[in-house]
Design a protein around this motif. Structure first.
Motif, mmCIF file in Angstrom:
data_model
loop_
_atom_site.group_PDB
_atom_site.id
_atom_site.type_symbol
_atom_site.label_atom_id
_atom_site.label_comp_id
_atom_site.label_asym_id
_atom_site.label_seq_id
_atom_site.Cartn_x
_atom_site.Cartn_y
_atom_site.Cartn_z
ATOM 1 N N PHE A 19 0.832 -1.205 0.000
ATOM 2 C CA PHE A 19 0.000 0.000 0.000
ATOM 3 C C PHE A 19 0.871 1.261 0.000
ATOM 4 O O PHE A 19 2.047 1.201 0.360
ATOM 5 N N ASN B 275 2.681 4.473 1.239
ATOM 6 C CA ASN B 275 3.164 4.937 2.543
ATOM 7 C C ASN B 275 3.619 3.839 3.504
ATOM 8 O O ASN B 275 3.905 4.116 4.660
ATOM 9 N N GLY C 7 6.299 2.110 3.218
ATOM 10 C CA GLY C 7 7.766 2.092 3.349
ATOM 11 C C GLY C 7 8.481 1.389 2.201
ATOM 12 O O GLY C 7 9.610 0.932 2.360
ATOM 13 N N LYS C 8 7.849 1.333 1.038
ATOM 14 C CA LYS C 8 8.476 0.671 -0.126
ATOM 15 C C LYS C 8 9.744 1.407 -0.559
ATOM 16 O O LYS C 8 10.789 0.791 -0.764
ATOM 17 N N SER C 9 9.621 2.733 -0.697
ATOM 18 C CA SER C 9 10.769 3.505 -1.184
ATOM 19 C C SER C 9 11.892 3.495 -0.150
ATOM 20 O O SER C 9 13.076 3.414 -0.502
ATOM 21 N N LYS D 106 17.212 1.335 1.485
ATOM 22 C CA LYS D 106 18.022 0.536 2.409
ATOM 23 C C LYS D 106 18.712 -0.618 1.687
ATOM 24 O O LYS D 106 19.857 -0.961 1.985
ATOM 25 N N ALA E 54 8.385 10.160 1.376
ATOM 26 C CA ALA E 54 7.527 11.198 1.947
ATOM 27 C C ALA E 54 6.747 10.652 3.121
ATOM 28 O O ALA E 54 6.426 9.462 3.179
ATOM 29 N N ASP F 289 10.563 -0.304 -7.250
ATOM 30 C CA ASP F 289 9.555 0.164 -6.302
ATOM 31 C C ASP F 289 8.260 0.328 -7.106
ATOM 32 O O ASP F 289 8.173 1.187 -7.983
ATOM 33 N N ASP G 194 10.343 -1.038 14.139
ATOM 34 C CA ASP G 194 10.827 -0.202 15.244
ATOM 35 C C ASP G 194 9.699 0.546 15.943
ATOM 36 O O ASP G 194 9.860 0.996 17.069
ATOM 37 N N LEU G 195 8.561 0.702 15.267
ATOM 38 C CA LEU G 195 7.456 1.446 15.867
ATOM 39 C C LEU G 195 6.457 0.538 16.588
ATOM 40 O O LEU G 195 5.531 1.019 17.220
HETATM 41 N N1 LIG Z 1 9.912 4.431 11.791
HETATM 42 C C1 LIG Z 1 9.951 3.982 10.548
HETATM 43 N N2 LIG Z 1 9.457 4.749 9.552
HETATM 44 C C2 LIG Z 1 9.478 4.273 8.287
HETATM 45 C C3 LIG Z 1 10.018 2.992 7.991
HETATM 46 N N3 LIG Z 1 9.887 2.793 6.662
HETATM 47 C C4 LIG Z 1 9.309 3.897 6.162
HETATM 48 N N4 LIG Z 1 9.055 4.798 7.128
HETATM 49 C C5 LIG Z 1 8.407 6.118 6.955
HETATM 50 O O1 LIG Z 1 7.125 5.931 6.352
HETATM 51 C C6 LIG Z 1 6.845 6.988 5.458
HETATM 52 C C7 LIG Z 1 6.514 6.433 4.075
HETATM 53 O O2 LIG Z 1 7.666 5.796 3.568
HETATM 54 P P1 LIG Z 1 7.893 5.558 2.007
HETATM 55 O O3 LIG Z 1 9.119 4.764 1.897
HETATM 56 O O4 LIG Z 1 7.827 6.854 1.286
HETATM 57 O O5 LIG Z 1 6.599 4.686 1.665
HETATM 58 P P2 LIG Z 1 6.065 4.228 0.222
HETATM 59 O O6 LIG Z 1 4.932 5.141 -0.094
HETATM 60 O O7 LIG Z 1 5.568 2.831 0.427
HETATM 61 O O8 LIG Z 1 7.183 4.305 -0.730
HETATM 62 C C8 LIG Z 1 8.073 7.894 5.470
HETATM 63 O O9 LIG Z 1 7.840 8.956 6.336
HETATM 64 C C9 LIG Z 1 9.174 6.989 6.004
HETATM 65 O O10 LIG Z 1 10.166 7.723 6.660
HETATM 66 C C10 LIG Z 1 10.533 2.189 9.082
HETATM 67 O O11 LIG Z 1 11.005 1.057 8.922
HETATM 68 N N5 LIG Z 1 10.470 2.751 10.326
#
Ligand SMILES: Nc1nc2c(ncn2[C@@H]2O[C@H](COP(=O)(O)OP(=O)(O)O)[C@@H](O)[C@H]2O)c(=O)[nH]1
Ligand SMILES: [Mg+2]
Length: 326
Positions: A176, A178, A180-182, A187, A196, A221, A287-288
């Motif tokens: 979905f 946000n 954390g894919k990017s 990493k 974002a 991604d 971690d959260l």
């Molecule tokens: N605490 C924490 N935040 C994360 C992690 N992975 C992603 N985030 C945060 O989640 C938000 C969305 O991450 P993003 O990689 O842009 O998600 P994407 O839309 O799936 O590509 C950002 O604010 C990241 O910093 C994680 O492993 N730990």
């Protein structure tokens, strides 16, 4: 495959400006050169007009180069063929390229025909008339493909928007917005995609590579939730085609901290599984999570929580794939 280097396509007016400019330049050179050793006026006129006609060969060269700078659809890897079918009218595209090649041949034929005529002219006036007639016919041949040149420039811009992927072992990262894919891509690969704190619309596919001396795994991604293809935006369509045509393996990112209900994420996971490729589950933002929640999740789903573990798992998948392919 890299479509970034296809040079811009000139319009008919610009092409003709360049060609007539070359003609004028040539005329000047010939006049200068002949100043000292002038022959009879007719000889001079023939020489001059032949050179002015010959100068238009720059059009043939430009048009041939143009057609060669575009890819042959049938020679492209399946992913790019699918992108082409999705974002371009392939039949129309082929036709426009054909028109440019046709125009180049027509110009060559006119040029040769009129060079011959000018060389055999029986008067100064006749030599000049052959040249102006030749310029007129070539000019209308170029104007005739004006719309095709515009269409080709449009196609070039579409091609430019295609991601530059390699033919190698590829894993697509789905999940979905946000989740954390990017972040995961960064990493795993050191790529620097846009990350974002809110769900945003990605404008290009983010790529990265797991390297071990040299690139081993291509990571893409892939945003989107795999709903109906027609409803997807352009990047989601590209992502979907990448999953279908490029991915040998999928990474699904699960996020238990997000507002997306787990059931929805699981439904998407099922759609990803339906692609029929191995799926590695990755639990992001561990971690959260409260330790108890994390433990419960890990006991329920076989998922990885660290990028290092996932990197190793991906290299393992690559090895398996290579072994099966051998
Ligand atoms: N605490 C924490 N935040 C994360 C992690 N992975 C992603 N985030 C945060 O989640 C938000 C969305 O991450 P993003 O990689 O842009 O998600 P994407 O839309 O799936 O590509 C950002 O604010 C990241 O910093 C994680 O492993 N730990
Ligand atoms: Mg992203």
């Amino acid at each position: 495959m890299n479509f970034q280097d296809i040079p811009p396509v000139d319009n008919d007016k610009h092409l003709l400006d360049v060609a007539f400019g070359a003609g004028r330049e040539k005329a000047q050179k010939v006049r200068l050169k002949r100043q000292k050793k002038r022959s009879a006026p007719l000889t001079e006129a023939r020489l001059l007009e032949v050179e002015r006609i010959r100068a238009l060969s720059i059009l043939e060269k430009r048009l041939m180069k143009l057609t060669e700078s575009f890819p042959h659809v049938s020679q492209l890897p399946p992913f790019y063929q699918a992108l082409m079918r999705c974002f371009l009218d392939v039949q129309e595209f082929k036709k426009t390229l054909g028109a440019a090649a046709w125009c180049a041949r027509r110009i060559a034929a006119f040029r040769q025909q009129y060079e011959r005529k000018a060389r055999g002219a029986r008067s100064v006036q006749e030599a000049r008339t052959h040249r102006t007639e030749c310029y007129g016919r070539i000019s209308s041949a170029v104007k005739q493909i004006g719309p095709e040149l515009i269409a080709l420039e449009r196609s070039r811009r579409v091609l430019r928007s295609f991601p530059d992927v390699q033919e190698m072992f590829t894993a697509c990262i789905a999940g979905f917005p946000n989740v954390g894919k990017s972040t995961l891509l960064a990493k795993l690969s050191g790529a620097r995609p846009k990350i974002a704190a809110y769900a945003f619309t990605t404008t290009t596919l983010n790529l990265g590579y797991i390297t071990d001396g040299y690139p081993q795994v291509q990571l893409i991604d892939t945003p989107g939730t795999l709903n109906r293809f027609e409803k997807m935006n352009d990047v989601e369509k590209q992502a979907h085609l990448a999953m279908e045509h490029l991915a040998q393996c999928m990474v699904f990112v699960l996020d238990l901290t997000e507002p997306y209900p787990l059931t929805q994420q699981m439904e998407l996971l099922e759609r990803v599984r339906a692609l029929g490729k191995p799926v590695l589950l990755y639990l992001s933002k561990a971690d959260l999570l409260q330790p108890a929640v994390l433990q419960a999740a890990l006991s329920r789903h076989a998922c990885l929580t660290s990028a290092d573990e996932l990197r190793r798992a991906l290299l393992e998948q690559r090895k398996l794939f290579k072994a099966n392919a051998a």
